[in-house]
Design an enzyme around this catalytic site. Structure first.
Site, PDB file in Angstrom:
ATOM      1  N   TYR A 141       0.819  -1.218   0.000  1.00 25.01           N
ATOM      2  CA  TYR A 141       0.000   0.000   0.000  1.00 25.01           C
ATOM      3  C   TYR A 141       0.851   1.266   0.000  1.00 25.01           C
ATOM      4  O   TYR A 141       0.369   2.344  -0.325  1.00 25.01           O
ATOM      5  CB  TYR A 141      -0.946   0.028   1.209  1.00 25.01           C
ATOM      6  CG  TYR A 141      -2.074  -0.982   1.142  1.00 25.01           C
ATOM      7  CD1 TYR A 141      -2.232  -1.823   0.050  1.00 25.01           C
ATOM      8  CD2 TYR A 141      -2.982  -1.099   2.183  1.00 25.01           C
ATOM      9  CE1 TYR A 141      -3.255  -2.754   0.005  1.00 25.01           C
ATOM     10  CE2 TYR A 141      -4.017  -2.032   2.142  1.00 25.01           C
ATOM     11  CZ  TYR A 141      -4.133  -2.855   1.055  1.00 25.01           C
ATOM     12  OH  TYR A 141      -5.153  -3.785   1.017  1.00 25.01           O
ATOM     13  N   LYS A 192       2.811 -15.381   1.761  1.00 22.75           N
ATOM     14  CA  LYS A 192       2.649 -16.059   0.465  1.00 22.75           C
ATOM     15  C   LYS A 192       4.063 -16.380  -0.017  1.00 22.75           C
ATOM     16  O   LYS A 192       4.500 -15.966  -1.094  1.00 22.75           O
ATOM     17  CB  LYS A 192       1.895 -15.117  -0.507  1.00 22.75           C
ATOM     18  CG  LYS A 192       1.460 -15.755  -1.805  1.00 22.75           C
ATOM     19  CD  LYS A 192       0.326 -16.740  -1.660  1.00 22.75           C
ATOM     20  CE  LYS A 192       0.034 -17.397  -2.996  1.00 22.75           C
ATOM     21  NZ  LYS A 192      -0.919 -18.512  -2.894  1.00 22.75           N
ATOM     22  N   ASP A 224      -3.880 -17.888   1.142  1.00 26.41           N
ATOM     23  CA  ASP A 224      -5.075 -18.528   0.576  1.00 26.41           C
ATOM     24  C   ASP A 224      -5.618 -19.581   1.547  1.00 26.41           C
ATOM     25  O   ASP A 224      -6.830 -19.669   1.791  1.00 26.41           O
ATOM     26  CB  ASP A 224      -4.793 -19.117  -0.811  1.00 26.41           C
ATOM     27  CG  ASP A 224      -3.452 -19.835  -0.892  1.00 26.41           C
ATOM     28  OD1 ASP A 224      -2.614 -19.658   0.017  1.00 26.41           O
ATOM     29  OD2 ASP A 224      -3.239 -20.584  -1.857  1.00 26.41           O
ATOM     30  N   ASP A 248      -5.564  -6.503   5.777  1.00 27.65           N
ATOM     31  CA  ASP A 248      -6.744  -5.727   5.402  1.00 27.65           C
ATOM     32  C   ASP A 248      -7.895  -6.682   5.056  1.00 27.65           C
ATOM     33  O   ASP A 248      -9.018  -6.564   5.562  1.00 27.65           O
ATOM     34  CB  ASP A 248      -6.362  -4.873   4.174  1.00 27.65           C
ATOM     35  CG  ASP A 248      -7.418  -3.850   3.820  1.00 27.65           C
ATOM     36  OD1 ASP A 248      -8.395  -3.708   4.569  1.00 27.65           O
ATOM     37  OD2 ASP A 248      -7.258  -3.190   2.771  1.00 27.65           O
ATOM     38  N   ASP A 252     -11.213  -8.082   7.718  1.00 23.75           N
ATOM     39  CA  ASP A 252     -12.619  -7.854   7.383  1.00 23.75           C
ATOM     40  C   ASP A 252     -13.393  -9.171   7.350  1.00 23.75           C
ATOM     41  O   ASP A 252     -14.545  -9.237   7.787  1.00 23.75           O
ATOM     42  CB  ASP A 252     -12.755  -7.138   6.035  1.00 23.75           C
ATOM     43  CG  ASP A 252     -12.794  -5.618   6.213  1.00 23.75           C
ATOM     44  OD1 ASP A 252     -12.437  -5.143   7.309  1.00 23.75           O
ATOM     45  OD2 ASP A 252     -13.195  -4.919   5.265  1.00 23.75           O
TER      46      ASP A 252
END
Ligand code: NAD
Length: 360
Positions: A141, A192, A224, A248, A252
């Site tokens: 980000y 990852k 994943d 992020d 959620d």
């Protein structure tokens, strides 16, 4: 000793929910002799309307001088058409990066009284208590270079840079391990590393720090698989630590396991444990001004503030216990209401928590 708390109500439902949280803060301040001094400031659209910028200099100065910040929420349709750099959310991102609030704590706790509000079966989520620790000021980000460029053949290409320095990974790792020590002593690091070199380094750094916390168990999951496990068997997790983007998304998803966004607090901490505390939800323009917003996420954010920055764990627990008691008594704002419960508004819910605290 006094503690300075800067209150930034923000926009739409922000002032409504923050007013209730302040009543709760005032109550525990008196009851536990905490020495909290409250100041108010403007951030987001409220600041834009008055000062023409979403993060005024004064707010930043006050934020730097404060031990902790309590934020409502910022943004909303009123400012949809303002220039990108002036958008209310810019104020929030600005304050997070100016204060180097790198450690985002997002608990996903399912109150047993609300188990039926989750979209998952009660037996899968009842008693859920996960803490997601998300790196907040680095990763893809913020990585440079970034942008959209036009290639020689005229085709456009968007690009971002996923980058983490060792020191950034180390500080979030230490935060996660030390938080796990106060809980069930298990950290699951999500990466990852089968595809992304940045997260190969992430995993190596986590492994190198783990021996400093021999009482904490470290495990790793690819993102994943973590997403799959989170919705399949979420109770297996204690602390999850991950980078900005994965955090992020996963936080959620974890939030939704609990059924109501109106119940979830969060903290964003700097290296000295000072921090900004806010509900996970936004400014809910659709219900603003109607006295319907659930103030409990903001009230529980005050509890986090007391625990993580103001070193007042007893007062924190008192608030959490009072919230639980109010839910036991059947009080529900519309977002968590089911048949048979007592429907209440923002003010009644806030005052019920205060009354509960007083009766301790
Ligand atoms: P939102 O979280 O504001 O609302 C999503 C839904 O949840 C709405 O139906 C809303 O009514 C409901 N809701 C949210 N909080 C609630 C509460 N306390 N009690 C009862 N119901 C609640 O998300 P959105 O609609 O996508 O965003 C609205 C604005 O908030 C946007 O401008 C967005 O940019 C901003 N936002 C701010 C923050 C922040 O300040 N940290 C976070 C997310 C979104």
């Amino acid at each position: 000793m006094t503690h300075k708390v800067l209150v930034l109500p923000g926009d739409y439902i922000g002032p409504e929910i923050v007013t209730e949280a302040e009543k709760v803060l005032a109550q525990v301040n008196e009851q536990f002799g905490l020495g909290v001094e409250v100041e108010h400031g403007l951030l987001g659209g409220a600041a834009l309307d008055v000062h023409g910028v979403p993060m005024p200099e004064q707010t930043l100065r006050d934020a730097r001088a404060a031990d902790a910040i309590l934020l409502g929420a910022v943004g909303g349709p009123k400012w949809d058409s303002v220039a990108r750099e002036l958008r209310p959310e810019r104020g929030l991102l600005g304050i997070r990066s100016e204060l180097e609030l790198f450690g985002n704590l997002r608990p996903a706790i399912l109150y047993p009284q609300l188990a039926s509000a989750s979209s998952l079966k009660p037996e899968i989520v009842a008693g859920l208590d996960i803490l997601i620790v998300r790196e907040l000021t680095g990763g893809i980000y913020f990585g440079e270079p970034r942008g959209i460029r036009t290639l020689e053949n005229g085709e456009r290409e968007g690009f971002n840079t996923y980058v983490y320095r060792e020191s950034e990974i180390e500080r979030i790792a230490h935060l996660a391990f030390s938080l796990a020590r106060k809980r069930d002593k298990r950290v699951c690091s999500v990466d990852k590393s089968n595809v992304l070199e940045v997260t190969v380094l992430w995993r190596e750094v986590l492994e190198s720090i783990a021996p400093k916390y021999p009482d904490v168990e470290l495990s790793h999951l690819y993102v994943d698989n973590a997403a799959m496990q989170l919705v399949m068997a979420p109770k297996q997790f204690d602390v999850i630590v991950t980078g900005n983007m994965f955090g992020d998304i996963l936080s959620d998803a974890a939030a939704m396991l609990t059924g109501s966004i109106g119940m979830l607090p969060s903290a964003s901490l700097d290296k000295d444990g000072r921090g900004m505390y806010e509900p996970c939800h936004g400014s809910a323009p659709d219900i603003a001004g109607q006295g319907k917003a659930n103030p409990l996420a903001t009230i529980l954010s005050v509890a986090m503030m007391l625990r993580y920055t103001l070193a007042a764990p007893e007062a924190a627990t008192a608030i959490e216990t009072a919230v639980s008691a109010v839910l036991d008594a059947g009080l529900r704002t519309p977002d968590i209401h089911t048949q048979g419960d007592r429907l209440v508004g923002t003010v009644e819910m806030g005052e019920a928590v205060v009354t509960q605290l007083r009766s301790r």
